[in-house]
Design an enzyme around this catalytic site. Structure first.
Site, PDB file in Angstrom:
ATOM      1  N   SER A  64       0.845  -1.200   0.000  1.00  0.00           N
ATOM      2  CA  SER A  64       0.000   0.000   0.000  1.00  0.00           C
ATOM      3  C   SER A  64       0.880   1.250   0.000  1.00  0.00           C
ATOM      4  CB  SER A  64      -0.956  -0.038   1.191  1.00  0.00           C
ATOM      5  OG  SER A  64      -1.964   0.937   1.070  1.00  0.00           O
ATOM      6  N   ASP A 214      -6.000  -3.248  -2.345  1.00  0.00           N
ATOM      7  CA  ASP A 214      -4.903  -3.050  -1.406  1.00  0.00           C
ATOM      8  C   ASP A 214      -4.214  -4.353  -0.993  1.00  0.00           C
ATOM      9  OD1 ASP A 214      -3.292  -2.307   0.781  1.00  0.00           O
ATOM     10  OD2 ASP A 214      -4.719  -0.799   1.440  1.00  0.00           O
TER      11      ASP A 214
END
Length: 404
Positions: A64, A214
């Site tokens: 991320s 993510d």
């Protein structure tokens, strides 16, 4: 260590496998940004102003926001040097976070509007982030990074993690994606940013599609993942490294950086959660319980397991985890991008350098100072010296191998 005359690659001449790992955490990427800036400054004191983080690590892993930092540290510019120095990272966050996560003033209807936004679409449209990354990274692909990288994502169509890794090399040309697409995918946190779709194409015209969110859902702390992949690479392609088969974790030198956690606060209880339905797990008490729980549990589990691996090898000193689990209020958020909060995160990162070296207590989940462990600053200075020696050993060994 004597030079390995069978291999002239600097990596063959080393004594350690060096790994840097950076957690996910949105705007809290500022915290590891401050630590990396300090580490790079110490490397520059030892080896000159041109020294960069990518020069010292065999692999850099990030999830991320950690994936964004990883890419900034390893993507090449026109002179084949990193596009960002470590000290540039936090300037990037301070400048662009307010546009990536624009803060809306919703007055009396703020919480009602936030609730309906949460169930009708992502909180942010991601357009600024997508445009920014494509502008910075252009047509740079995964194979062009200046050192090996590992960036996890999750494919919602396949319901499985997709790991973008330099170690795959020629074996997976359809995963040699644009770095911008990889970064957008790994940072597409559910409910915050939209999922990302893209396709890749190889030289034979074959295509592959990706439907990514993510990477924190798979490995918010990618330390163990990075160690696993580099171990696999050593086992399969041992000529690229000094001979350490079978893989010995005592030969690894690992720096793992967290983005902070809010364990000082108690957000949820089993009594309350027992009454929650779908919406309760997705949106409750100003947070998103299911997402918070998944990301934090994978983060802690990776740290605990990594600590155990090093302990079994009697080499705990080779693993340094720097994390602050005392965040409170806005600083624990992944998307509050007000000037005040961003500057507070900078202070937290800088203050963390001065705190004692700590490790997680398996029973409580909290970080506790290691007796006689000194401060993170002292540990990072020592780490910089080890990295500098390792790099010089490799360079000199490679020269000797070529001469021989």
């Amino acid at each position: 260590m004597a030079a390995n005359i069978e291999c002239a690659s600097p990596r063959c001449q080393g004594s350690f496998v060096t790994v840097l790992s950076i957690d996910g955490g949105g705007v809290r990427g500022i915290i590891p940004g401050a630590i990396l800036s300090f580490l790079e400054s110490k490397l520059q004191e030892l080896d000159g102003e041109e020294a960069r983080i990518a020069d010292y690590f065999d692999v850099i892993a990030g999830t991320s926001t950690g994936g964004l930092v990883t890419t900034m540290l390893t993507a090449p510019n026109k002179t084949n040097r990193p596009i960002f120095s470590a000290r540039d990272i936090n300037d990037f966050y301070l400048k662009h976070s307010p546009k990536i996560f624009p803060q809306k003033r919703l007055g009396l209807f703020r919480y009602t509007r936030s609730f309906f936004t949460a169930i009708s679409g992502p909180k942010y449209d991601g357009k600024y982030l997508h445009s920014l990354l494509k502008d910075i990274l252009g047509d740079t692909k995964l194979h062009q990074t200046l050192t090996n990288v590992v960036i996890p994502t999750f494919d919602i169509k396949l319901l499985q993690p997709i790991i973008f890794s330099s170690f795959q090399g020629n074996s997976a040309p359809l995963k040699d994606a644009y770095l911008s697409d990889i970064c957008i995918g790994t940072s597409a946190a559910p409910t915050y940013l939209p999922a990302h779709y893209f396709e890749t194409k190889d030289s034979n015209g074959n295509t592959r599609s990706f439907n990514l969110i993510d990477g924190g859902l798979a490995a918010n702390n990618p330390t163990l993942l990075a160690m696993n992949l580099v171990s696999k690479n050593i086992f399969q392609e041992g000529q690229d490294y000094f001979p350490i088969k079978p893989v010995e974790y005592s030969k690894f030198l690992v720096l793992s950086l967290g983005t902070g956690a809010a364990k000082a606060e108690e957000y949820y209880s089993a009594r309350d959660a027992a009454k929650w339905g779908v919406f309760g797990w997705l949106f409750n008490n100003g947070g998103k319980p299911i997402i918070d729980i998944y990301s934090q549990s994978s983060t802690d589990m990776a740290d605990i397991m990594t600590s155990i691996f090093f302990k079994t090898q009697n080499s705990e000193q080779n693993y340094l985890r720097i994390q602050d689990d005392t965040l409170m209020g806005n600083t624990s958020s992944v998307d509050i991008s007000t000037e005040e909060n961003l500057k507070e995160l900078v202070k937290i990162g800088e203050n963390l350098i001065q705190k004692p070296v700590s490790k997680v207590n398996i029973e409580t989940g909290k970080y506790e100072p290691i007796k006689g462990g000194g401060t993170n600053e002292e540990a990072l200075v020592h780490f910089a010296k080890l990295l500098s020696r390792e790099r010089k050993r490799r360079i000199n060994g490679a020269k000797m191998a070529v001469a021989a």
